[in-house]
Structure formats: structure tokens, C-alpha cells
Design a protein around this motif. Structure first.
Motif, PDB file in Angstrom:
ATOM      1  N   SER A 179       0.732  -1.306  -0.094  1.00 39.29           N
ATOM      2  CA  SER A 179       0.084  -0.030  -0.107  1.00 39.29           C
ATOM      3  C   SER A 179       0.854   1.314   0.163  1.00 39.29           C
ATOM      4  CB  SER A 179      -0.997   0.041   1.090  1.00 39.29           C
ATOM      5  OG  SER A 179      -0.394  -0.015   2.509  1.00 39.29           O
ATOM      6  N   GLU A 180       2.117   1.152   0.429  1.00 34.31           N
ATOM      7  CA  GLU A 180       2.973   2.232   0.315  1.00 34.31           C
ATOM      8  C   GLU A 180       3.416   2.205  -0.969  1.00 34.31           C
ATOM      9  OE1 GLU A 180       6.623   2.946   3.578  1.00 34.31           O
ATOM     10  OE2 GLU A 180       6.195   0.805   3.078  1.00 34.31           O
ATOM     11  N   HIS A 181       3.908   1.437  -1.985  1.00 35.21           N
ATOM     12  CA  HIS A 181       4.408   1.615  -3.067  1.00 35.21           C
ATOM     13  C   HIS A 181       3.837   1.135  -4.176  1.00 35.21           C
ATOM     14  CE1 HIS A 181       7.718   1.136  -0.228  1.00 35.21           C
ATOM     15  NE2 HIS A 181       8.493   1.864  -0.928  1.00 35.21           N
ATOM     16  N   GLY A 303      12.555  -5.105   7.247  1.00 36.44           N
ATOM     17  CA  GLY A 303      12.667  -5.463   8.669  1.00 36.44           C
ATOM     18  C   GLY A 303      13.562  -4.563   9.269  1.00 36.44           C
ATOM     19  N   ASP A 304      14.341  -5.163  10.078  1.00 38.93           N
ATOM     20  CA  ASP A 304      15.178  -4.784  11.024  1.00 38.93           C
ATOM     21  C   ASP A 304      16.496  -4.234  10.355  1.00 38.93           C
ATOM     22  OD1 ASP A 304      17.064  -4.553  13.777  1.00 38.93           O
ATOM     23  OD2 ASP A 304      18.033  -5.874  12.730  1.00 38.93           O
ATOM     24  N   PRO A 305      16.950  -2.976  10.388  1.00 35.09           N
ATOM     25  CA  PRO A 305      17.995  -2.558   9.317  1.00 35.09           C
ATOM     26  C   PRO A 305      19.214  -3.346   9.473  1.00 35.09           C
ATOM     27  CG  PRO A 305      16.923  -0.778  10.491  1.00 35.09           C
ATOM     28  CD  PRO A 305      16.515  -1.777  11.155  1.00 35.09           C
ATOM     29  N   PRO A 324      16.154  -2.924  -0.207  1.00 39.24           N
ATOM     30  CA  PRO A 324      16.028  -2.906   1.103  1.00 39.24           C
ATOM     31  C   PRO A 324      14.699  -1.958   1.502  1.00 39.24           C
ATOM     32  CG  PRO A 324      17.832  -1.296   0.429  1.00 39.24           C
ATOM     33  CD  PRO A 324      17.360  -2.086  -0.653  1.00 39.24           C
ATOM     34  N   ALA A 325      14.177  -2.389   2.555  1.00 38.49           N
ATOM     35  CA  ALA A 325      13.084  -1.580   3.119  1.00 38.49           C
ATOM     36  C   ALA A 325      12.982  -1.560   4.490  1.00 38.49           C
ATOM     37  CB  ALA A 325      11.825  -2.010   2.245  1.00 38.49           C
ATOM     38  N   GLU A 326      12.063  -0.444   5.214  1.00 32.93           N
ATOM     39  CA  GLU A 326      12.198  -0.367   6.540  1.00 32.93           C
ATOM     40  C   GLU A 326      11.055  -0.965   6.760  1.00 32.93           C
ATOM     41  OE1 GLU A 326      12.392   2.660  10.227  1.00 32.93           O
ATOM     42  OE2 GLU A 326      11.197   3.104   8.550  1.00 32.93           O
ATOM     43  N   GLY A 327      10.888  -2.288   8.019  1.00 34.19           N
ATOM     44  CA  GLY A 327       9.817  -2.714   8.672  1.00 34.19           C
ATOM     45  C   GLY A 327       8.825  -1.777   9.357  1.00 34.19           C
ATOM     46  N   ALA A 328       9.033  -0.748  10.015  1.00 35.59           N
ATOM     47  CA  ALA A 328       8.332   0.135  10.646  1.00 35.59           C
ATOM     48  C   ALA A 328       7.126   0.839  10.035  1.00 35.59           C
ATOM     49  CB  ALA A 328       9.052   0.912  11.535  1.00 35.59           C
ATOM     50  N   THR A 329       7.694   1.507   8.995  1.00 34.66           N
ATOM     51  CA  THR A 329       6.984   2.253   8.102  1.00 34.66           C
ATOM     52  C   THR A 329       5.885   1.492   7.401  1.00 34.66           C
ATOM     53  OG1 THR A 329       8.701   2.306   6.369  1.00 34.66           O
ATOM     54  CG2 THR A 329       8.450   4.235   7.803  1.00 34.66           C
TER      55      THR A 329
END
Lengths: 343, 343
Positions: A179-181, A303-305, A324-329
Motif C-alpha cells: 500500500s506504500e509502493h 525489517g530490522d536494518p 532494502p525496506a524499513e519494517g516500521a513504516t
């Protein structure tokens, strides 16, 4: 209120096994003191408070960690909170008490919880939604502990003739990323205690595999004959990447682990590289399962960086591309989509 | 003297971590009271007592177990003794004291010790003999703690361009089997914490591989997320044999272990079969390493009878022949050959 106050608010039970552990608590986008939303904290959920069109709290409550976010109407993170108070650390089963403390800290708001909190070791067991499953399917199967006020999300299962698998919590991130991308076809690698590889098609988790990579690493580091030599820091260095190749080449784990030990005993591998070698070996093996599932998909490592860094290095080392992508967002994006469906 | 007296003799330190554990001690071929060999127990080793042509004591002292045998001039077991007092349980490092107690129990006799007692966590570190290695090579490299009275045997190592491996203790059994049976070419499977597969040619261990099968099983049973479901007894039943096939087919361990969990959670596998399934999976993977090494050799499965039963069932299930054999008699045969070389 400072982070220590939050920590003590979230740990009302002084017999808690983590009471002497330094807090992992952090706050981002914080507004201090938190806005009172015009009500006293003691006010029970009432008319007007069940309004999902405003802010709400999204919680990712796993076996070993708890992450909570106050999410604004625009889907932005207003405040967030992390603690080692995972489901397995709540020995007295007083999940309701911790949820109350969370609301005292983040606001007396509607709350959605995902992860192991909905498992047999959590608050209440929620069912699995069978794959293929979308965020709509998840939103339709919320277990309401308090009607339209505190909801537990279901997990997702795969059950075919040849295979069974389950996930609880990761699905919000995996689908939230979409839903972000706005992508329609990709495979997400979500590294962790039980790494998940999930094939996403048109907004649904179509298939997935779990790999006990993180748990296996911890077992070896904390309890095995290798523990004395696994003191080095894991970095995507040469030992790590060589071991990724070995794991990827299809060796047997239990034989290869003994080889790591023999290589150190016979001075062929410096002891300080043992931890990176074991990690590389496990991640190389993990890729065999995951990349077989992914086929020609775009691979997103989310996930976790620190773990994302190791996995992207490993995937690129064997000649594949990944993002790479960030889990929290992604988690907050997924929770926001679910909230929009129920408001 | 009964077994309890022996137990207290061998555990002089009442702070020993095993002091509350029921004794595993047993006695076979015992003659009570033990013959005094015409000397007082307090007599220090002296002239006449270093005579290796009579009885002697052979000890297999591993990480978690100690097995000691009084062996007659004919190579027969006169008395034997087993205890959980492995090297890792001797927290005060007083190996000399335990050896003294062993002599008080079994006789004031010359003694040969093999296993982890000669490692860095044991009494004194003995070197490895490089493969190919025979019993003669081992006898030539004894480390004498007391000259010609108390000797530690070396281990064997393999170090090629592509591989490193080590063993300590199993070599006596692997080669002792040969002196019992007169075979010149075979592969021995010695299942255990670290299963050993050794190719024996003309009285020498030519090559070998170690597989962490037993240790991995214990890690999962005692510390992993699967521990709650691994309470059943491991038997060579249908679940076990199906899992052997899966392991043998070349799956990735860490992915397959999570599948075991998912199969139980989704009611596809009865929880009471989880332990047999994990064991079968690990043994099936173990066979991939071992049978590749064995090639067309006769396979002898030698060691603890319960493990021999599981491994022979697994090997036969995938369509190979094998011979079961008893570890204790092979150990004593090996020790007797070494004694003959030094007497």
C-alpha cells in the motif's frame, strides 16, 4: 514524562524477568506532554472514543518484542515505543494491564494488535486466514477483545498437500509495503527469528515459507559447543560472504557446523570470525528456500536494518538484485489500511 | 561394595553439579570384593605396578559421560563402570582426584584414557594424529601424565585443502572393531552428540566426517520454540521413517524444522510425533553426509544400542545394508591392542 517513566509504566510488575534489563525504549515524533484528547485517562471507552476516523494505536507484539505506534489520521507515526516485553515475557498473562499502560502512555485510543499476542501463548488465540489473503481478509477476521476498541488481528496459514506454514504479525508489514509502493507482484524477505519469505500478488499473500534462521543462530550462540567461539560481531565481511556461498551451495547444516568448529581448532579460521561464518552459513541456506519461492520476482528485504544489511549483502553476493525496506513504516502503512476498512 | 558406594567414591566433591542426579552407574562381570592384587590401595605406582602385561584400566572420558573398564590380560571386560561425570561436569578441574577414585574402585592398575579428557577442556591437551592414522600411530603419541602409568591418547584430525575435522575418543572404537573382526575395508557410523562417519582402510582411519546430529536434537528439545512439542519418545516408527526420507531428500534443516511446527499447529502432525519427526529429519540429513563418504563400503553402525537401532532403521529404510555393533566391546578391543603395543 520521560522514557524512564514510560518504562516503569509498562513494567508495573516489579517481578518481571526484564526488570533489571536496560530499557530498549525509544520515542520518535514525540510531542511532550502527550495531548490529552480532551479526556481523563481513567475514562472508559465510551461513545465517541470508538471513532476510528482519528488517531489509533497499532501494536506489533511478538514473542520477544513489543512495538507500539500512535498513528495519525494521515497515517503518519506520531509517537512510537519499543520494548523487550514480548508475549513470552508476560509470565502472569496480564496482557490487559499492559494494554491499559500502553493507552496511558500513547493515548486513550482504539487499538489494533498483531503478532504472537493472538497465538496460544498470547492474550487470546485468533484464527489463521488461509492464503491467498489480503489486508481486507485480515480486517474481516479481527477478534475484538473489547468491541471496536481493542482488536487482535488473525495470522495467515498455508496448507497444501505438500506443505504447511503459519505467520503471525509479519503479514501487516508484507502487505503494508504494497500500500506504500503500489507494486502488484513481489517477494518479500522478512529476516528474523523465523525469517518469512512471502510471494505477494495483487494485494494478497499468495504463498510463503518460514525459516528458523534467527532462532538457530541464537541456539548455537547461547547453548551449543560453538558458543565459546561465537563471540565476534556479525558483519557482512569476507568470512560471512564465503559462508553464504557454502550455505547456498547446498551443504548439510549439522555437518557444516562441526566443520566451523574443526576449522577454528585446527587454526584454519580465526575464532573471531566464527560468528560471522555461522551467520553466513545459515543465511546462505535460508536463501535456498527463499529464492526458490521468489522465482523471477522483485525481492524486497524488509525489517530490522541490521538484518536487512546482512541479507541484502548475501543476496547480492550470489548475484541477485534486491531492494532494502524499513519494517516500521510498512507496518504502519498496513495498519492504516486495515483501520480505513473498519472505520 | 555396592553401586552406591562406587557412586560416592567417584563423586568425592559434594558440590558436584550431578550430586542429586540418580547414578547411571552399572557393573558387569564384577567380582566382589574386587581382588586386591596383593597391594594396599594407598601404594603409589612403583616397580612391578607398571607392568602392562597384566590387567589395566581403559577409560572413555567424553564431554558428558565417563566409562571405565578393568580389562583382563585376555582382553575381557572384568568390571565396568559408567557415570554422567563427563569432562564438562568436572568444574574444579580435579581430574587427578577422580582418576585416584577410579583406581580405588577398579584396582591400582595402569590406565589409558581417551576422549575429551585430552582436549582443552580436559586434563591436558594432547595433540591430534593426522589421518590416515592407525592404533600404532595412536599408541606412539600417548601423553604420559605419570610415566607409563597414566596415559592420555591423542585424537585424530583430517586437514585437506577443502576440509577440516577432528575426533577424540571414537578412534579407539572405530579401529578396535577391526581388531575384533579382521575386516580391512569398511565405513563406521558412530552415532552420538557429534556423529562420526569414518572410512577405515587396512587398519587406518583414512578419512572421516563429524555431524552435530545429537547436539542439534538436544538444542531443539531443550531450548527451541519446538521444545514444548518435543516430549514424545523417539522410536523408529512411521513418523520417524517418513522424516528420514525428507532429510535424505535434501531439504534445508532450518526451513523444515519450522514446517514441523506448522504441521503440529495446523493439526497435520500429532504433537506426540514431533520428537520422532525431528530425530528422523536430522538422521536423514546425517546419512547424506555419511553415505556419501562411505561409497560402496560395508557400513557398520557402532555405539549406544538405542541410537544404533535408530540409525540402522534409517539406513535400511533408504535401501542400504548395514551391520549393528556394540561400542563397548569395540572400545575394549581397541584399548587392548594399544596396550599390547606398549607393554
Amino acid at each position: 514524562m520521560n522514557t524512564e517513566t514510560i518504562q516503569s509504566a509498562i513494567h508495573p510488575n516489579q517481578n518481571h524477568p526484564n526488570r533489571n534489563r536496560p530499557p530498549l525504549c525509544f520515542v520518535r515524533h514525540a510531542v511532550w506532554p502527550p495531548p490529552r484528547w480532551g479526556i481523563a485517562l481513567e475514562t472508559p471507552p465510551g461513545v465517541g472514543m470508538k471513532n476510528w476516523s482519528n488517531e489509533f494505536i497499532g501494536v506489533d507484539w511478538g514473542t520477544t518484542n513489543l512495538r507500539a505506534y500512535r498513528i495519525g489520521c494521515d497515517g503518519g507515526i506520531q509517537e512510537s515505543f519499543e520494548d523487550v516485553l514480548g508475549v513470552s515475557a508476560v509470565s502472569d498473562g496480564n496482557f490487559a494491564g499492559i494494554v491499559r499502560e500502553l493507552r496511558e502512555t500513547l493515548g486513550n485510543l482504539p487499538m489494533l494488535l498483531s503478532g504472537m499476542i493472538g497465538s496460544s501463548i498470547g492474550w487470546r488465540t485468533t484464527p489463521y486466514v488461509a492464503a491467498p489473503a489480503s489486508l481486507e481478509d485480515i480486517a474481516a477476521k479481527i477478534t475484538w477483545v473489547e468491541p471496536r476498541w481493542t482488536g487482535l488481528l488473525p495470522g495467515i496459514s498455508v496448507l497444501t498437500n505438500s506443505r504447511a506454514d503459519v505467520m503471525r504479525g509479519e503479514e501487516v508489514q508484507l502487505l503494508g509495503y504494497q500500500s506504500e509502493h503500489g507494486l502488484t507482484q513481489y517477494t518479500i524477505c522478512h529476516p528474523g527469528t523465523h525469517t518469512k519469505w512471502a510471494k505477494v500478488r495483487g494485494g494478497k499473500v499468495e504463498d510463503f515459507r518460514s525459516v528458523m534462521t534467527g532462532e538457530q543462530f541464537s541456539l548455537l550462540k547461547e547453548h551449543s559447543l560453538l558458543k565459546a567461539m561465537m563471540h565476534g560481531r556479525v558483519e557482512p565481511d569476507r568470512s560471512f560472504l564465503e559462508a553464504v556461498e557454502t550455505g547456498w551451495s547446498g551443504v548439510e547444516l549439522t555437518a557444516e557446523l562441526f566443520t566451523v568448529r574443526a576449522n577454528v581448532l585446527l587454526s584454519r579460521l580465526p575464532e573471531c570470525r566464527a560468528a560471522s561464518t555461522v551467520s553466513g552459513l545459515l543465511i546462505g541456506m535460508d536463501l535456498r528456500t527463499g529464492l526458490r519461492l521468489a522465482g523471477h520476482d522483485l525481492i524486497v528485504v524488509l525489517g530490522d536494518p541490521a538484518l536487512v544489511r546482512l541479507y541484502t549483502a548475501a543476496i547480492e553476493h550470489i548475484g541477485k538484485d534486491c531492494e532494502p525496506a524499513e519494517g516500521a513504516t510498512a507496518f504502519v502503512a498496513g495498519m492504516t489500511r486495515i483501520k480505513e476498512m473498519i472505520q
